[in-house]
Design an enzyme around this catalytic site. Structure first.
Site, PDB file in Angstrom:
ATOM      1  N   CYS A  84       5.296   4.361  -0.307  1.00 55.55           N
ATOM      2  CA  CYS A  84       6.704   4.427  -0.520  1.00 55.55           C
ATOM      3  C   CYS A  84       7.614   3.294  -0.630  1.00 55.55           C
ATOM      4  O   CYS A  84       8.557   3.364  -1.142  1.00 55.55           O
ATOM      5  CB  CYS A  84       7.407   5.684   0.152  1.00 55.55           C
ATOM      6  SG  CYS A  84       6.147   7.011   0.131  1.00 55.55           S
ATOM      7  N   HIS A 340      11.897  10.838  -5.954  1.00 57.86           N
ATOM      8  CA  HIS A 340      11.380   9.603  -5.103  1.00 57.86           C
ATOM      9  C   HIS A 340       9.871   9.447  -6.035  1.00 57.86           C
ATOM     10  O   HIS A 340       8.841   9.869  -5.755  1.00 57.86           O
ATOM     11  CB  HIS A 340      10.691  10.479  -3.911  1.00 57.86           C
ATOM     12  CG  HIS A 340      10.178   9.503  -2.852  1.00 57.86           C
ATOM     13  ND1 HIS A 340      10.090   8.172  -3.093  1.00 57.86           N
ATOM     14  CD2 HIS A 340       9.257   9.667  -1.931  1.00 57.86           C
ATOM     15  CE1 HIS A 340       9.340   7.643  -2.145  1.00 57.86           C
ATOM     16  NE2 HIS A 340       8.768   8.439  -1.444  1.00 57.86           N
TER      17      HIS A 340
END
Lengths: 392, 133
Positions: A84, A340
């Site tokens: 991420c 995200h």
């Protein structure tokens, strides 16, 4: 010489089944290029973040394709993968290369397509960021990582689990409220008036985390233009400067023992960034933190040094982290409200920080913001990057 | 050494490393001591007993694990010190309705189907924790 961010761009976050990973980066890149008001030929290298193109789109080796797509044939283009934190790692490497004098001006960004991949592939793809041998043997998922952390947080700090769940829910309520007014957010126009009960009562994913404790799966792209101070001043009078950066790493969750709620690599990365910027947490006007789950925002704020361990949950419930609180957190909706798209998340945080520091984030502007900090987490505290940005 | 670790566990033995420099244990085995990073390690068999520190009931599984839900993933602190990950051998409903942290457990292993991306292609060996008493 100082390093500046002179242009930012991002696609709307959400579902883009009609766009490839390369398309998503290109859309964000051209927005950043126009924002910087520079010519294509000024961009000397591309730093590209992508996490799981292999699994979602059957594509690896993407850096050359993104360079070619935007018309920058033959320049160095590198893909960075730090789960991420992929594009935050890319950003930090780009800043270091410009600072070292290798380039005057480069592009950094990322793209990911997790929503279009579907929940089963998406969940498996995200789980590639946990320990592939021992944690995958048990079937640990990403919500699982933070569910384990949440229950341990409650136990360690002697908070009844139900009480902690209610305080965590305030993170979701706040971030959805801000995501609902951000036109680039996945949940723009939705969930702006969530209640704590809605979060508690939504579908259980990994107990004690419900669906509304989790950020969504997202498709999207983001890009920023990084330049040295000399070039930056030639093209825009008053750029946003990179004041400090920090990065650290960690191993499997189980190897961290009782530190799973302390995020030690993040503490080290944040301290590195504060040292380089020669500031303390008190000097920061707002933060963009990695709220992949509600408990993740709480743990992040503590590890970065904004709150004592075991107390950010209370501060959140009291509104300290809201837009008019002492420390606004995730005014763009964060991962929970904005979405995200893993490889694009880091530079989308930079996008928000720059827009805020330029006083251009009109739908949820932090008043008199001069210094911003971003925080991106890859894996179960495996890759941590913190960036501090500011204006003169 | 993961293959040896899992195959030992199937035989009821929990394989770890003892550090000859600092005396602490690393489990599952690693090239370096999890406490002091020394490479001066020796293989050892641990007691296989420990205490539940935290757990979660997983309802949404990744591709390849869908048939196993709901399942309970736990972190256990072994009596020798290391934390280890596995599954609690308990009805998920019981895990939801009770606080199972601090429960004493002993470790064993179950064979489960592998999946496309798992490093052991023939079978997946999952550490399980049985609640004692």
């Amino acid at each position: 010489m100082r390093v500046a961010v002179i242009g930012v761009g991002m696609t709307k976050f959400g579902k883009h089944p009609d766009k490839s990973l390369v398309d998503l980066f290109a859309d964000a890149f051209f927005e950043a290029l126009e924002d910087a008001n520079i010519e294509l030929k000024n961009v000397e290298a591309i730093y590209f973040g992508n996490f799981v193109g292999e699994m979602t789109d059957g594509s690896a080796n993407l850096s050359g394709f993104v360079a070619d797509e935007v018309g920058l044939k033959n320049i160095p283009a590198i893909r960075y993968e730090g789960a991420c934190a992929s594009s935050s790692v890319a950003f930090r490497e780009a800043v270091r290369a410009v600072k070292a004098g290798y380039y005057n001006c480069v592009a950094v960004g990322g793209a990911e397509k997790l929503l279009s991949a579907g929940t089963a592939i998406g969940t498996r793809a995200l789980a590639t960021a946990v320990d592939g041998v021992y944690e995958m043997a048990a079937g640990l998922t990403f919500p699982g990582v933070f569910a384990l952390a949440a229950r341990y947080y409650a136990k360690k700090y002697e908070i009844p689990l139900q009480k902690l769940r209610e305080m965590m829910a305030h993170v979701s309520v706040k971030n959805h409220k801000y995501g609902a007014v951000n036109p680039k957010a996945q949940f723009y126009g939705k969930y702006g008036d969530l209640k704590v009960e809605d979060v508690l009562n939504s579908r259980m994913i990994c107990s004690p985390l419900t669906l509304l404790d989790c950020c969504p799966m997202t498709d999207g792209g983001s890009a920023v233009i990084v330049a040295n101070e000399k070039f930056a001043k030639e093209v825009c009078g008053d750029p946003v400067y990179v004041l400090g950066t920090g990065q650290a790493s960690g191993g499997s969750l189980f190897r961290q023992g009782e530190d799973i709620i302390k995020a030690i690599p993040r503490k080290i990365a944040a301290e590195m960034a504060f040292r380089e910027a020669k500031i303390t947490p008190k000097d920061v006007d707002f933060v963009e933190v990695h709220d992949c789950f509600t408990i993740a925002e709480i743990i992040a704020l503590e590890a970065m040094g904004f709150f004592e361990y075991g107390t950010a949950c209370y501060a959140t419930a009291e509104g300290v982290t809201s837009i008019d609180g002492d420390l606004p957190v995730n005014p763009d909706g964060g991962l929970i409200g904005k979405g995200h798209p893993v490889g694009a998340t880091g530079t989308s945080q930079i996008y928000t920080a720059v827009k805020q520091l330029r006083n251009e984030f009109k739908w949820n502007q932090v008043k008199d913001a001069r210094i911003a900090m971003t925080d991106t987490l890859g894996g179960d505290f495996g890759t941590l990057v913190n960036i501090i940005l500011g204006v003169d | 050494m993961f293959m040896e670790f899992f195959n030992s566990l199937l035989e009821g033995k929990l394989l770890g490393m003892k550090c000859k420099d600092c005396g602490s244990y690393t489990c599952p085995p690693k090239h370096t001591c999890n406490s002091c990073s020394s490479r001066n390690l020796e293989k050892t068999i641990l007691s296989g007993k420990g205490t539940v520190k935290t757990y979660t009931v997983t309802y949404v599984a990744p591709m390849g694990y869908e048939k196993e839900v709901p399942y309970v993933v736990a972190l256990v602190e072994l009596d020798e010190g290391p934390w280890i990950i596995g599954r609690l051998d308990v009805d998920p409903k019981i895990a939801e309705e009770n606080d199972l942290t601090d429960k004493r457990v002993s470790i064993f292993a179950k064979e489960m189907p592998s999946e496309m991306f798992y490093p052991m292609k023939e079978k997946r060996i999952v550490p399980y924790f049985r609640i004692e008493g």
